[in-house]
Write a protein that holds these residues in place. Structure first.
Motif, PDB file in Angstrom:
ATOM      1  N   ARG A 202       0.828  -1.209   0.000  1.00 14.76           N
ATOM      2  CA  ARG A 202       0.000   0.000   0.000  1.00 14.76           C
ATOM      3  C   ARG A 202       0.861   1.258   0.000  1.00 14.76           C
ATOM      4  O   ARG A 202       1.721   1.455   0.859  1.00 14.76           O
ATOM      5  CB  ARG A 202      -0.984   0.016   1.172  1.00 14.76           C
ATOM      6  CG  ARG A 202      -2.010  -1.090   1.007  1.00 14.76           C
ATOM      7  CD  ARG A 202      -3.010  -1.124   2.115  1.00 14.76           C
ATOM      8  NE  ARG A 202      -3.863  -2.290   1.932  1.00 14.76           N
ATOM      9  CZ  ARG A 202      -5.034  -2.272   1.301  1.00 14.76           C
ATOM     10  NH1 ARG A 202      -5.503  -1.152   0.824  1.00 14.76           N
ATOM     11  NH2 ARG A 202      -5.726  -3.370   1.162  1.00 14.76           N
ATOM     12  N   GLN A 203       0.557   2.105  -0.987  1.00 13.89           N
ATOM     13  CA  GLN A 203       1.383   3.264  -1.283  1.00 13.89           C
ATOM     14  C   GLN A 203       1.559   4.197  -0.094  1.00 13.89           C
ATOM     15  O   GLN A 203       2.661   4.628   0.218  1.00 13.89           O
ATOM     16  CB  GLN A 203       0.768   4.014  -2.477  1.00 13.89           C
ATOM     17  CG  GLN A 203       1.787   4.676  -3.360  1.00 13.89           C
ATOM     18  CD  GLN A 203       2.962   3.766  -3.726  1.00 13.89           C
ATOM     19  OE1 GLN A 203       2.790   2.615  -4.096  1.00 13.89           O
ATOM     20  NE2 GLN A 203       4.181   4.280  -3.573  1.00 13.89           N
ATOM     21  N   ARG A 204       0.456   4.468   0.603  1.00 12.66           N
ATOM     22  CA  ARG A 204       0.539   5.429   1.706  1.00 12.66           C
ATOM     23  C   ARG A 204       1.488   4.932   2.795  1.00 12.66           C
ATOM     24  O   ARG A 204       2.262   5.690   3.367  1.00 12.66           O
ATOM     25  CB  ARG A 204      -0.858   5.656   2.289  1.00 12.66           C
ATOM     26  CG  ARG A 204      -0.857   6.594   3.465  1.00 12.66           C
ATOM     27  CD  ARG A 204      -2.249   6.907   3.980  1.00 12.66           C
ATOM     28  NE  ARG A 204      -2.263   7.102   5.427  1.00 12.66           N
ATOM     29  CZ  ARG A 204      -1.681   8.103   6.062  1.00 12.66           C
ATOM     30  NH1 ARG A 204      -1.021   9.007   5.384  1.00 12.66           N
ATOM     31  NH2 ARG A 204      -1.739   8.198   7.375  1.00 12.66           N
ATOM     32  N   ILE A 316      -2.901   7.614  13.144  1.00 15.88           N
ATOM     33  CA  ILE A 316      -4.344   7.440  13.386  1.00 15.88           C
ATOM     34  C   ILE A 316      -5.094   8.039  12.205  1.00 15.88           C
ATOM     35  O   ILE A 316      -4.923   9.210  11.885  1.00 15.88           O
ATOM     36  CB  ILE A 316      -4.766   8.134  14.696  1.00 15.88           C
ATOM     37  CG1 ILE A 316      -3.966   7.569  15.874  1.00 15.88           C
ATOM     38  CG2 ILE A 316      -6.263   7.958  14.935  1.00 15.88           C
ATOM     39  CD1 ILE A 316      -4.205   8.284  17.184  1.00 15.88           C
ATOM     40  N   ASP A 317      -5.911   7.219  11.561  1.00 12.45           N
ATOM     41  CA  ASP A 317      -6.517   7.663  10.306  1.00 12.45           C
ATOM     42  C   ASP A 317      -7.753   8.522  10.481  1.00 12.45           C
ATOM     43  O   ASP A 317      -8.015   9.410   9.684  1.00 12.45           O
ATOM     44  CB  ASP A 317      -6.864   6.449   9.441  1.00 12.45           C
ATOM     45  CG  ASP A 317      -5.606   5.842   8.880  1.00 12.45           C
ATOM     46  OD1 ASP A 317      -5.002   5.013   9.577  1.00 12.45           O
ATOM     47  OD2 ASP A 317      -5.207   6.228   7.769  1.00 12.45           O
ATOM     48  N   GLU A 327     -18.202  -0.364  11.617  1.00  9.65           N
ATOM     49  CA  GLU A 327     -17.599   0.222  10.415  1.00  9.65           C
ATOM     50  C   GLU A 327     -16.074   0.318  10.572  1.00  9.65           C
ATOM     51  O   GLU A 327     -15.315   0.059   9.631  1.00  9.65           O
ATOM     52  CB  GLU A 327     -18.218   1.603  10.156  1.00  9.65           C
ATOM     53  CG  GLU A 327     -17.476   2.500   9.170  1.00  9.65           C
ATOM     54  CD  GLU A 327     -17.461   1.966   7.742  1.00  9.65           C
ATOM     55  OE1 GLU A 327     -18.188   0.996   7.454  1.00  9.65           O
ATOM     56  OE2 GLU A 327     -16.696   2.512   6.919  1.00  9.65           O
ATOM     57  N   VAL A 328     -15.628   0.676  11.774  1.00  9.48           N
ATOM     58  CA  VAL A 328     -14.182   0.724  12.040  1.00  9.48           C
ATOM     59  C   VAL A 328     -13.570  -0.654  11.804  1.00  9.48           C
ATOM     60  O   VAL A 328     -12.525  -0.793  11.154  1.00  9.48           O
ATOM     61  CB  VAL A 328     -13.913   1.190  13.491  1.00  9.48           C
ATOM     62  CG1 VAL A 328     -12.449   0.989  13.861  1.00  9.48           C
ATOM     63  CG2 VAL A 328     -14.311   2.652  13.667  1.00  9.48           C
ATOM     64  N   MET A 329     -14.241  -1.693  12.311  1.00 12.58           N
ATOM     65  CA  MET A 329     -13.732  -3.059  12.150  1.00 12.58           C
ATOM     66  C   MET A 329     -13.692  -3.452  10.675  1.00 12.58           C
ATOM     67  O   MET A 329     -12.765  -4.118  10.219  1.00 12.58           O
ATOM     68  CB  MET A 329     -14.608  -4.044  12.934  1.00 12.58           C
ATOM     69  CG  MET A 329     -14.545  -3.856  14.426  1.00 12.58           C
ATOM     70  SD  MET A 329     -12.898  -4.184  15.080  1.00 12.58           S
ATOM     71  CE  MET A 329     -13.155  -3.813  16.800  1.00 12.58           C
ATOM     72  N   ARG A 330     -14.725  -3.031   9.942  1.00 11.76           N
ATOM     73  CA  ARG A 330     -14.750  -3.348   8.513  1.00 11.76           C
ATOM     74  C   ARG A 330     -13.552  -2.708   7.808  1.00 11.76           C
ATOM     75  O   ARG A 330     -12.858  -3.355   7.028  1.00 11.76           O
ATOM     76  CB  ARG A 330     -16.059  -2.855   7.877  1.00 11.76           C
ATOM     77  CG  ARG A 330     -16.238  -3.282   6.416  1.00 11.76           C
ATOM     78  CD  ARG A 330     -17.250  -2.439   5.663  1.00 11.76           C
ATOM     79  NE  ARG A 330     -16.864  -1.040   5.516  1.00 11.76           N
ATOM     80  CZ  ARG A 330     -15.942  -0.578   4.668  1.00 11.76           C
ATOM     81  NH1 ARG A 330     -15.278  -1.416   3.882  1.00 11.76           N
ATOM     82  NH2 ARG A 330     -15.648   0.715   4.610  1.00 11.76           N
ATOM     83  N   SER A 335      -7.856  -3.436   5.532  1.00 13.53           N
ATOM     84  CA  SER A 335      -6.585  -2.699   5.571  1.00 13.53           C
ATOM     85  C   SER A 335      -6.751  -1.261   5.089  1.00 13.53           C
ATOM     86  O   SER A 335      -5.848  -0.682   4.496  1.00 13.53           O
ATOM     87  CB  SER A 335      -5.499  -3.394   4.744  1.00 13.53           C
ATOM     88  OG  SER A 335      -5.181  -4.627   5.306  1.00 13.53           O
ATOM     89  N   GLU A 336      -7.939  -0.693   5.336  1.00 11.00           N
ATOM     90  CA  GLU A 336      -8.153   0.732   5.056  1.00 11.00           C
ATOM     91  C   GLU A 336      -7.705   1.501   6.285  1.00 11.00           C
ATOM     92  O   GLU A 336      -8.435   1.589   7.264  1.00 11.00           O
ATOM     93  CB  GLU A 336      -9.646   1.017   4.842  1.00 11.00           C
ATOM     94  CG  GLU A 336     -10.175   0.751   3.470  1.00 11.00           C
ATOM     95  CD  GLU A 336     -11.677   1.039   3.420  1.00 11.00           C
ATOM     96  OE1 GLU A 336     -12.129   2.020   4.027  1.00 11.00           O
ATOM     97  OE2 GLU A 336     -12.387   0.252   2.787  1.00 11.00           O
TER      98      GLU A 336
END
Ligand SMILES: [Zn+2]
Length: 345
Positions: A202-204, A316-317, A327-330, A335-336
């Motif tokens: 992943r680029q980021r 921390i995103d 939604e956080v778990m999803r 890997s978002e």
């Protein structure tokens, strides 16, 4: 502080299912501290627990172990905090009395996991007496609750770095560039002057790794061929942070004779890791298991946080309300993002 009788708290019902429920407010017993949670943090351990269950997180039960907040009330004989005082801490502490503690192997103390507290994804959390005594600290105003909640993952990384013999180490590879790998990248210069490289996806994350001083940083996909300039490279120390069996194997393949492999990323129970015994023996390779942290690691991690030298914002995103924990778990499962702050109010 006026306290309610019930609070909102997340319950991990079974893998893939988390519910936000009203539960009775815990009352602090002797030595305990009730914390009003301002922020909890969701990361790799929570992702694993949500996806497949976790040996240390019983279901159905409360979930979340990274937090920061303020003192809501104190049990009799609790440490000298004041109600309303901002605090930071972790969720476990060694007993300091068993055989393993006597040998200073505090992270292996059986009480560490037996008496830990879960439930940081909730409005209040009751900190056990031994944890309050050893691993709960005042939080200075300069440290936001989001960043203070990074104390636990940082303590894990500090523990891993302390397991390595840094003498004559000239090259280090960070294998896996999630939150842990990126914390390793940030802390490595405090432990060694060795050349530091990284492998990940992943680029980021690759960009962050470069920003934190890893050079070169290779993009690596499990099951695909290695980049040409990586294939022949070997390192004195390999930090395994993928938590995948292929990652463990690759870490072993990347280590130089006389080198050390730190196995940070845990595998599912029953996993078996085959090693080339010829290399293990004739190349004197050291495989270092790495679990949890000690109270000394927590104190050191806190020093790192207070020193203000780490790039915490990038770790921390986003911050989401407690209701959106599924939604956080999803997002973590996909890997978002690296880690998410959760606001229970
Ligand atoms: Zn002990």
């Amino acid at each position: 502080m006026k306290l309610p009788d019930v609070m909102r708290s997340a319950v991990l019902v079974e893998p893939g299912r988390v519910e936000i429920r009203d539960v009775p407010l815990p009352r602090p017993g002797p030595g305990q501290v009730l914390v009003r949670i301002e922020r909890a943090l969701a990361g790799g351990t929570d992702r694993k627990a949500f996806a497949r269950g976790h040996p240390q997180i019983p279901m159905p039960g409360p979930i979340g172990h990274r937090y920061a907040g303020v003192v809501a009330s104190l049990g009799p004989g609790a440490p000298a905090f004041e109600v309303g005082q901002p605090i930071m801490g972790v969720h476990s502490a060694p007993c300091l009395q068993c055989d393993l503690c006597r040998k200073e192997r505090w992270s292996l103390c059986p009480h560490v996991m037996a008496e830990k507290v879960l439930g940081a994804f909730g409005q209040y959390l009751c900190i056990p007496a031994q944890v309050a005594k050893l691993n709960l600290f005042p939080r200075p105003a300069s440290l936001s609750p989001d960043h203070a909640a990074l104390l636990e993952p940082l303590a894990c990384v500090v523990h891993g770095l302390a397991l390595i013999d840094w003498k004559h180490v000239e090259s280090v590879l960070v294998l896996g560039l999630g939150a842990v790998g990126l914390f390793f990248a940030q802390l490595l210069p405090s432990y060694t002057r060795a050349a530091r490289a990284g492998c990940g996806r992943r680029q980021r994350r690759l960009e962050l790794a470069r920003r934190f001083g890893l050079d070169p940083v290779w993009e690596l996909h499990v099951g695909k061929d290695l980049p040409d300039d990586l294939r022949q490279r070997r390192f004195d120390v390999v930090l395994e942070c993928t938590g995948k069996l292929e990652g463990w194997q690759q870490a072993f393949d990347f280590v130089l004779p006389g080198g050390q492999v730190l196995l940070f990323g845990g595998l599912p129970k029953g996993s078996v890791f085959p090693v080339d015994c010829t290399r293990l023996h004739y190349e004197e390779i050291r495989l270092l298991g790495d679990f949890h942290f000690s109270h000394r690691d927590v104190a050191r991690a806190r020093e790192f946080l207070l020193a203000g030298q780490l790039e915490l914002e990038a770790m921390i995103d986003d911050c989401l309300p407690l209701d959106q924990l599924p939604e956080v778990m999803r997002r973590l499962a996909e890997s978002e993002g690296l880690q998410y702050a959760v606001n229970p109010w």
